[in-house]
Design a protein around this motif. Structure first.
Motif, PDB file in Angstrom:
ATOM      1  N   ARG A   1      -2.478  10.638 -49.712  1.00 35.06           N
ATOM      2  CA  ARG A   1      -3.491   9.570 -49.742  1.00 35.06           C
ATOM      3  C   ARG A   1      -4.364   9.702 -50.994  1.00 35.06           C
ATOM      4  O   ARG A   1      -4.673   8.715 -51.672  1.00 35.06           O
ATOM      5  CB  ARG A   1      -4.334   9.654 -48.472  1.00 35.06           C
ATOM      6  N   LYS A   2      -4.714  10.933 -51.320  1.00 35.03           N
ATOM      7  CA  LYS A   2      -5.557  11.173 -52.495  1.00 35.03           C
ATOM      8  C   LYS A   2      -4.781  10.852 -53.776  1.00 35.03           C
ATOM      9  O   LYS A   2      -5.322  10.242 -54.709  1.00 35.03           O
ATOM     10  CB  LYS A   2      -6.019  12.638 -52.498  1.00 35.03           C
ATOM     11  N   LYS A   3      -3.505  11.245 -53.825  1.00 35.14           N
ATOM     12  CA  LYS A   3      -2.681  10.936 -54.998  1.00 35.14           C
ATOM     13  C   LYS A   3      -2.521   9.427 -55.184  1.00 35.14           C
ATOM     14  O   LYS A   3      -2.593   8.914 -56.295  1.00 35.14           O
ATOM     15  CB  LYS A   3      -1.302  11.592 -54.853  1.00 35.14           C
ATOM     16  N   ALA A   4      -2.274   8.726 -54.081  1.00 36.92           N
ATOM     17  CA  ALA A   4      -2.069   7.284 -54.168  1.00 36.92           C
ATOM     18  C   ALA A   4      -3.325   6.581 -54.672  1.00 36.92           C
ATOM     19  O   ALA A   4      -3.251   5.645 -55.483  1.00 36.92           O
ATOM     20  CB  ALA A   4      -1.664   6.731 -52.802  1.00 36.92           C
ATOM     21  N   ALA A   5      -4.480   7.036 -54.215  1.00 40.74           N
ATOM     22  CA  ALA A   5      -5.737   6.421 -54.648  1.00 40.74           C
ATOM     23  C   ALA A   5      -5.960   6.615 -56.146  1.00 40.74           C
ATOM     24  O   ALA A   5      -6.576   5.768 -56.809  1.00 40.74           O
ATOM     25  CB  ALA A   5      -6.903   7.015 -53.862  1.00 40.74           C
ATOM     26  N   ALA A   6      -5.438   7.712 -56.698  1.00 40.64           N
ATOM     27  CA  ALA A   6      -5.613   7.997 -58.125  1.00 40.64           C
ATOM     28  C   ALA A   6      -4.486   7.424 -58.981  1.00 40.64           C
ATOM     29  O   ALA A   6      -4.530   7.535 -60.209  1.00 40.64           O
ATOM     30  CB  ALA A   6      -5.702   9.511 -58.336  1.00 40.64           C
ATOM     31  N   GLY A   7      -3.469   6.834 -58.341  1.00 37.30           N
ATOM     32  CA  GLY A   7      -2.361   6.254 -59.091  1.00 37.30           C
ATOM     33  C   GLY A   7      -1.175   7.170 -59.277  1.00 37.30           C
ATOM     34  O   GLY A   7      -0.197   6.795 -59.932  1.00 37.30           O
ATOM     35  N   PHE A   8      -1.222   8.384 -58.715  1.00 39.28           N
ATOM     36  CA  PHE A   8      -0.130   9.339 -58.872  1.00 39.28           C
ATOM     37  C   PHE A   8       0.790   9.393 -57.658  1.00 39.28           C
ATOM     38  O   PHE A   8       1.683  10.231 -57.592  1.00 39.28           O
ATOM     39  CB  PHE A   8      -0.685  10.748 -59.132  1.00 39.28           C
ATOM     40  N   GLY A   9       0.588   8.508 -56.696  1.00 36.79           N
ATOM     41  CA  GLY A   9       1.358   8.572 -55.452  1.00 36.79           C
ATOM     42  C   GLY A   9       2.813   8.202 -55.620  1.00 36.79           C
ATOM     43  O   GLY A   9       3.675   8.706 -54.903  1.00 36.79           O
ATOM     44  N   ALA A  10       3.112   7.291 -56.535  1.00 38.85           N
ATOM     45  CA  ALA A  10       4.490   6.864 -56.780  1.00 38.85           C
ATOM     46  C   ALA A  10       4.560   6.353 -58.218  1.00 38.85           C
ATOM     47  O   ALA A  10       4.472   5.157 -58.467  1.00 38.85           O
ATOM     48  CB  ALA A  10       4.903   5.783 -55.788  1.00 38.85           C
ATOM     49  N   ILE A  11       4.697   7.266 -59.133  1.00 34.34           N
ATOM     50  CA  ILE A  11       4.533   6.959 -60.551  1.00 34.34           C
ATOM     51  C   ILE A  11       5.554   5.946 -61.051  1.00 34.34           C
ATOM     52  O   ILE A  11       5.224   5.050 -61.831  1.00 34.34           O
ATOM     53  CB  ILE A  11       4.587   8.261 -61.371  1.00 34.34           C
ATOM     54  N   THR A  12       6.800   6.041 -60.604  1.00 37.87           N
ATOM     55  CA  THR A  12       7.838   5.153 -61.122  1.00 37.87           C
ATOM     56  C   THR A  12       7.945   3.840 -60.356  1.00 37.87           C
ATOM     57  O   THR A  12       8.712   2.961 -60.757  1.00 37.87           O
ATOM     58  CB  THR A  12       9.217   5.845 -61.099  1.00 37.87           C
ATOM     59  N   TRP A  13       7.204   3.694 -59.270  1.00 35.06           N
ATOM     60  CA  TRP A  13       7.259   2.425 -58.534  1.00 35.06           C
ATOM     61  C   TRP A  13       6.671   1.304 -59.384  1.00 35.06           C
ATOM     62  O   TRP A  13       5.746   1.520 -60.174  1.00 35.06           O
ATOM     63  CB  TRP A  13       6.453   2.522 -57.251  1.00 35.06           C
ATOM     64  N   PRO A  14       7.139   0.078 -59.183  1.00 34.16           N
ATOM     65  CA  PRO A  14       6.526  -1.069 -59.871  1.00 34.16           C
ATOM     66  C   PRO A  14       5.065  -1.235 -59.455  1.00 34.16           C
ATOM     67  O   PRO A  14       4.689  -0.916 -58.315  1.00 34.16           O
ATOM     68  CB  PRO A  14       7.362  -2.265 -59.396  1.00 34.16           C
ATOM     69  N   THR A  15       4.247  -1.724 -60.352  1.00 30.08           N
ATOM     70  CA  THR A  15       2.826  -1.918 -60.037  1.00 30.08           C
ATOM     71  C   THR A  15       2.642  -2.914 -58.898  1.00 30.08           C
ATOM     72  O   THR A  15       1.677  -2.824 -58.141  1.00 30.08           O
ATOM     73  CB  THR A  15       2.071  -2.416 -61.278  1.00 30.08           C
ATOM     74  N   ALA A  16       3.578  -3.847 -58.759  1.00 32.25           N
ATOM     75  CA  ALA A  16       3.478  -4.831 -57.675  1.00 32.25           C
ATOM     76  C   ALA A  16       3.552  -4.179 -56.316  1.00 32.25           C
ATOM     77  O   ALA A  16       3.060  -4.742 -55.318  1.00 32.25           O
ATOM     78  CB  ALA A  16       4.596  -5.867 -57.815  1.00 32.25           C
ATOM     79  N   PHE A  17       4.129  -2.987 -56.236  1.00 31.87           N
ATOM     80  CA  PHE A  17       4.257  -2.286 -54.967  1.00 31.87           C
ATOM     81  C   PHE A  17       3.266  -1.126 -54.853  1.00 31.87           C
ATOM     82  O   PHE A  17       3.386  -0.284 -53.969  1.00 31.87           O
ATOM     83  CB  PHE A  17       5.683  -1.764 -54.788  1.00 31.87           C
ATOM     84  N   GLY A  18       2.313  -1.062 -55.764  1.00 30.57           N
ATOM     85  CA  GLY A  18       1.305  -0.014 -55.687  1.00 30.57           C
ATOM     86  C   GLY A  18       1.588   1.188 -56.555  1.00 30.57           C
ATOM     87  O   GLY A  18       0.829   2.161 -56.530  1.00 30.57           O
ATOM     88  N   GLY A  19       2.677   1.162 -57.301  1.00 34.41           N
ATOM     89  CA  GLY A  19       2.995   2.279 -58.171  1.00 34.41           C
ATOM     90  C   GLY A  19       2.325   2.156 -59.530  1.00 34.41           C
ATOM     91  O   GLY A  19       1.534   1.246 -59.779  1.00 34.41           O
ATOM     92  N   MET A  20       2.677   3.069 -60.417  1.00 40.31           N
ATOM     93  CA  MET A  20       2.099   3.074 -61.756  1.00 40.31           C
ATOM     94  C   MET A  20       2.960   2.289 -62.740  1.00 40.31           C
ATOM     95  O   MET A  20       2.523   1.967 -63.840  1.00 40.31           O
ATOM     96  CB  MET A  20       1.941   4.526 -62.232  1.00 40.31           C
ATOM     97  N   GLY A  21       4.207   1.983 -62.330  1.00 35.22           N
ATOM     98  CA  GLY A  21       5.117   1.352 -63.272  1.00 35.22           C
ATOM     99  C   GLY A  21       5.492   2.284 -64.396  1.00 35.22           C
ATOM    100  O   GLY A  21       5.836   1.852 -65.499  1.00 35.22           O
ATOM    101  N   GLY A  22       5.436   3.582 -64.116  1.00 33.94           N
ATOM    102  CA  GLY A  22       5.693   4.585 -65.143  1.00 33.94           C
ATOM    103  C   GLY A  22       7.157   4.902 -65.313  1.00 33.94           C
ATOM    104  O   GLY A  22       8.037   4.329 -64.657  1.00 33.94           O
ATOM    105  N   THR A  23       7.436   5.846 -66.180  1.00 32.59           N
ATOM    106  CA  THR A  23       8.806   6.229 -66.513  1.00 32.59           C
ATOM    107  C   THR A  23       9.212   7.474 -65.725  1.00 32.59           C
ATOM    108  O   THR A  23       8.360   8.222 -65.227  1.00 32.59           O
ATOM    109  CB  THR A  23       8.919   6.545 -68.009  1.00 32.59           C
ATOM    110  N   PRO A  24      10.524   7.721 -65.604  1.00 31.10           N
ATOM    111  CA  PRO A  24      10.966   8.969 -64.981  1.00 31.10           C
ATOM    112  C   PRO A  24      10.411  10.203 -65.681  1.00 31.10           C
ATOM    113  O   PRO A  24      10.141  11.220 -65.036  1.00 31.10           O
ATOM    114  CB  PRO A  24      12.494   8.888 -65.098  1.00 31.10           C
TER     115      PRO A  24
END
Length: 418
Positions: free
Chosen positions: A52-75
């Protein structure tokens, strides 16, 4: 590839390290294991809070698309975060199946309603998912799945699920499960399967934990007895279950970065320096045979890292990692098993004692000794994976196939007659 961070990657690494420093406790030793004194229930609670803490900071799912709550980051960014997190004493691994395999499958194959309902709770650790794939007669060959889903005939729009799954990770705690079921036995074994998601608290679902040698129960048997599944919980097209499964398995490849514990060879070196030597040596490190084993461990770890880099390079170029990453599973599982046996041998008779009676750092040895043998089975046995390597990388002739052009029903009948 360039093994040094680019300017953008260095900035991201600094961002990760700064956030982790402010929100987590640094490990005292590389082989510290979070929650070794906690029950599974308490560990799950801690893992939910950390996710929960990681997700709030944007680190919960780094490679997920931003539309789904991720960072839209790279592998590569995902790997950078894992490298930095490895230096901190935090819960890891609990949400690997949920966020690394199941939810990415929903992105691709799930309806908009399913995505809206389930992605955010999973990202924030509020819901835990399991993957219901393996069966007593369908492990390395998932095409032999026998759990069946049949259309109901009482006017409801849905299916009845019957059968059994096994080796399901954390099913006893999971809120939902993604299940692969046989819906048309007249089709070929891969063509007649469909994927659904189920509420693990549904009537007719029974979970039986499998007690392991270490006293824990990470894996489970799951039984289905006339479990009703609304058709709205179907993932993908009817008969398209194998495509859904492959999506999850392809996403699993990125997790290769988390297979080897960080600085494992250094943990072995520390243990050699602390262990008494034999044949006139003051410490185990003075024995050339032990140093050879340490060299093998180091080289295997470096080789796995290079394989990971090759996979990341492919992903960065918009390609899928090749079959050569199958080699990583074989090498990693055997390396972890060899490390555990080596550590126990260094301790002599004391190597048989429980971690609580040992010096700090033995918890990792004990976990690897109990768990590494299972790694050589999970996700395909060594023999199956070696076949894949031989056929797809080395170009060796494939093993004879007797199931081509036959329906699943025919294969079952042949099995019964033999």
């Amino acid at each position: 590839m360039d093994f040094n961070d680019s300017a953008a990657e260095a900035a991201f690494r600094h961002q990760c390290r700064q956030w982790l420093t402010e929100n987590a406790t640094t490990k005292q030793r590389p082989d510290d294991v979070f929650g070794s004194d906690l029950s599974q229930t308490a560990l799950l609670s801690q893992a939910r809070a950390w996710q929960r803490k990681k997700a709030a900071a944007g680190f919960g799912a780094i490679t997920w698309p931003t539309a789904f709550g991720g960072m839209g980051g790279t592998p590569v960014q995902e790997v950078i975060y894992r490298q930095e997190e490895a230096a901190f004493n935090v819960p890891t691994g609990i949400f690997n199946v949920s966020l690394g395999m199941v939810i990415p499958s929903l992105f691709v194959h799930g309806s908009e309603a399913i995505i809206r309902q389930h992605v955010e709770p999973a990202l924030h650790g509020d819901s835990l998912w399991c993957q219901l794939l393996s069966e007593p007669g369908a492990g390395s060959d998932l095409g032999m799945v026998r759990t069946r889903a049949e259309r109901v005939t009482d006017g409801r729009d849905g299916w009845l699920l019957n059968g059994q799954k096994v080796w399901t990770t954390l099913a006893q705690f999971a809120d939902y499960g993604l299940v692969l079921a046989r819906t048309d036995p007249q089709q070929g074994k891969f063509a007649g399967m469909t994927s659904f998601y189920i509420d693990m608290r549904s009537p007719g679902v029974q979970v039986r934990p499998i007690r392991q040698a270490n006293g824990e129960a990470e894996f489970n048997e799951v039984f289905f007895n006339n479990v009703f599944i609304p058709d709205s919980q179907r993932i993908g097209a009817e008969g398209g279950g194998w495509k859904v499964t492959l999506t999850g398995l392809m996403n699993e490849r990125l997790s290769i970065g988390g297979v080897m514990p960080p600085k494992l060879w250094q943990s072995a070196a520390d243990l050699m320096l602390r262990s008494p030597g034999k044949h006139g040596h003051h410490t185990a490190m003075q024995d050339s045979r032990n140093r050879q084993k340490l060299s093998d461990l180091y080289l295997n770890a470096q080789g796995l890292w290079l394989l990971q880099c090759r996979g990341l390079t492919a992903l960065g170029q918009g390609k899928e990692p090749g079959a050569e990453l199958s080699i990583a599973k074989i090498v990693a599982a055997r390396t972890l098993q060899d490390f555990a046996y080596f550590a126990m041998d260094l301790q002599g008779a004391r190597g048989l004692l429980d971690a609580k009676a040992q010096a700090p750092g033995w918890e990792l040895v004990q976990r690897l000794w109990f768990g590494s043998a299972g790694m050589r089975i999970a996700g395909g046995t060594d023999e199956i994976v070696k076949n894949n390597v031989g056929e797809r990388i080395l170009g060796l002739p494939p093993e004879p196939r007797t199931d081509k052009g036959k329906s699943f029903r025919e294969l079952l009948d042949e099995g019964h007659s033999s």
